[in-house]
Design a protein around this motif. Sequence first.
Motif, PDB file in Angstrom:
ATOM      1  N   VAL A 286       0.831  -1.208   0.000  1.00  0.00           N
ATOM      2  CA  VAL A 286       0.000   0.000   0.000  1.00  0.00           C
ATOM      3  C   VAL A 286       0.862   1.254   0.000  1.00  0.00           C
ATOM      4  N   THR A 287       1.905   1.280   0.821  1.00  0.00           N
ATOM      5  CA  THR A 287       2.748   2.476   0.877  1.00  0.00           C
ATOM      6  C   THR A 287       3.418   2.775  -0.475  1.00  0.00           C
ATOM      7  N   PRO A 288       4.056   1.813  -1.148  1.00  0.00           N
ATOM      8  CA  PRO A 288       4.599   2.121  -2.493  1.00  0.00           C
ATOM      9  C   PRO A 288       3.516   2.559  -3.479  1.00  0.00           C
ATOM     10  N   LEU A 289       2.311   2.024  -3.338  1.00  0.00           N
ATOM     11  CA  LEU A 289       1.219   2.440  -4.212  1.00  0.00           C
ATOM     12  C   LEU A 289       0.852   3.891  -3.956  1.00  0.00           C
ATOM     13  N   LEU A 290       0.772   4.271  -2.680  1.00  0.00           N
ATOM     14  CA  LEU A 290       0.445   5.652  -2.337  1.00  0.00           C
ATOM     15  C   LEU A 290       1.569   6.612  -2.725  1.00  0.00           C
ATOM     16  N   GLN A 291       2.812   6.127  -2.712  1.00  0.00           N
ATOM     17  CA  GLN A 291       3.933   7.000  -3.063  1.00  0.00           C
ATOM     18  C   GLN A 291       3.922   7.383  -4.540  1.00  0.00           C
ATOM     19  N   ARG A 292       3.195   6.626  -5.366  1.00  0.00           N
ATOM     20  CA  ARG A 292       3.023   7.031  -6.754  1.00  0.00           C
ATOM     21  C   ARG A 292       2.108   8.253  -6.852  1.00  0.00           C
ATOM     22  N   ILE A 293       1.211   8.397  -5.893  1.00  0.00           N
ATOM     23  CA  ILE A 293       0.293   9.545  -5.863  1.00  0.00           C
ATOM     24  C   ILE A 293       0.923  10.695  -5.091  1.00  0.00           C
ATOM     25  N   TYR A 294       1.548  10.358  -3.947  1.00  0.00           N
ATOM     26  CA  TYR A 294       2.238  11.354  -3.106  1.00  0.00           C
ATOM     27  C   TYR A 294       3.724  10.992  -3.080  1.00  0.00           C
ATOM     28  N   PRO A 295       4.506  11.521  -4.004  1.00  0.00           N
ATOM     29  CA  PRO A 295       5.924  11.138  -4.064  1.00  0.00           C
ATOM     30  C   PRO A 295       6.691  11.445  -2.784  1.00  0.00           C
ATOM     31  N   ASP A 296       6.255  12.453  -2.033  1.00  0.00           N
ATOM     32  CA  ASP A 296       6.961  12.817  -0.813  1.00  0.00           C
ATOM     33  C   ASP A 296       6.510  12.021   0.398  1.00  0.00           C
ATOM     34  N   LEU A 297       5.623  11.059   0.206  1.00  0.00           N
ATOM     35  CA  LEU A 297       5.124  10.265   1.329  1.00  0.00           C
ATOM     36  C   LEU A 297       6.253   9.427   1.911  1.00  0.00           C
ATOM     37  N   PRO A 298       6.519   9.524   3.220  1.00  0.00           N
ATOM     38  CA  PRO A 298       7.593   8.711   3.817  1.00  0.00           C
ATOM     39  C   PRO A 298       7.233   7.232   3.817  1.00  0.00           C
ATOM     40  N   GLY A 299       8.246   6.399   3.981  1.00  0.00           N
ATOM     41  CA  GLY A 299       8.019   4.961   3.974  1.00  0.00           C
ATOM     42  C   GLY A 299       7.126   4.489   5.110  1.00  0.00           C
TER      43      GLY A 299
END
Length: 306
Positions: free
Chosen positions: A143-156
Amino acid sequence: MLGAEIHSQRLARRRSRVIRERLIELALFFAALVSVFTTVGIVYILVKESVAFFQHVPLIDFLTDRQWTPLFDDAHFGIMVLLSGTLTSSAVALAIAIPLGTVIAIYLSEFAPFKLREMAKPLLELLGGVPTIIYGYFALLFVTPLLQRIYPDLPGFNLLSAGIVMGIMIIPYVSSISEDAMRAVPMHLREGSYAMGATRFQTAIKVVVPAAFSGIASAYILGISRAVGETMILAVAAGQQPNLTFNPLEPAATITAYIVQVALGDLPHGSLGYQTIFAAGLTLMLFTLACNIAGHVLRKTFREAY
């Protein structure tokens, strides 16, 4: 003589039946007491250790301090730091679980064919049997890598992915209990609505859901309690970083994750750092109790209204 013997046998069988019933009642009574004594024991331990903690840490500092560093030399004990993470992750989870769980319950109760309902409900409830540690790694690695495609600055590590997966985990609790409550609504209420010209959707939304709302509210309260008490998903995916924030895009620690962190450490029993887990646990218990009381009042209100 024969009549007296038959009468004596009947009395003996009656006494034997009464004795068995009394023993069964006694066994059931002691079984019921187990939950009561367990609750009393938990409350006693939490209160006892928390009292020892508050002898060293003022209650006002515990409630108002904006830092939580009980294991540092410069110790701070602001429970609001952990409470903010708990509330934020729970809010994200409930924003997923309550709408989806309610929609699924309405569909299974009012629209789904019998065979589909009998097949879908057990499969849905299987989600509740998946170990929470699996959900935690699912949140961290998928889920986190998926969300990082939408929010590139999202921390791990972040509260958003943990909350989303936690909401998915809670959906079966909400949908199953809500569906049971809707199925318990008398059929004559539906028939009366149809007789007035209402569609199935209007009947479901305006008749069945209000009539079953006391049970639906119970499902919501169970979902809230499950979200607030969740541990492993947040311990794996949220970061366990004490951070006073209500932003789900940031990492944070929750009360349950902190308790796990300290319970697995090297702190000696009876130390101030060790006692923090009991103060945090007491806070969590009081918050859950407040939710349950609110849910009881809500159920009582709607039960009287309908």
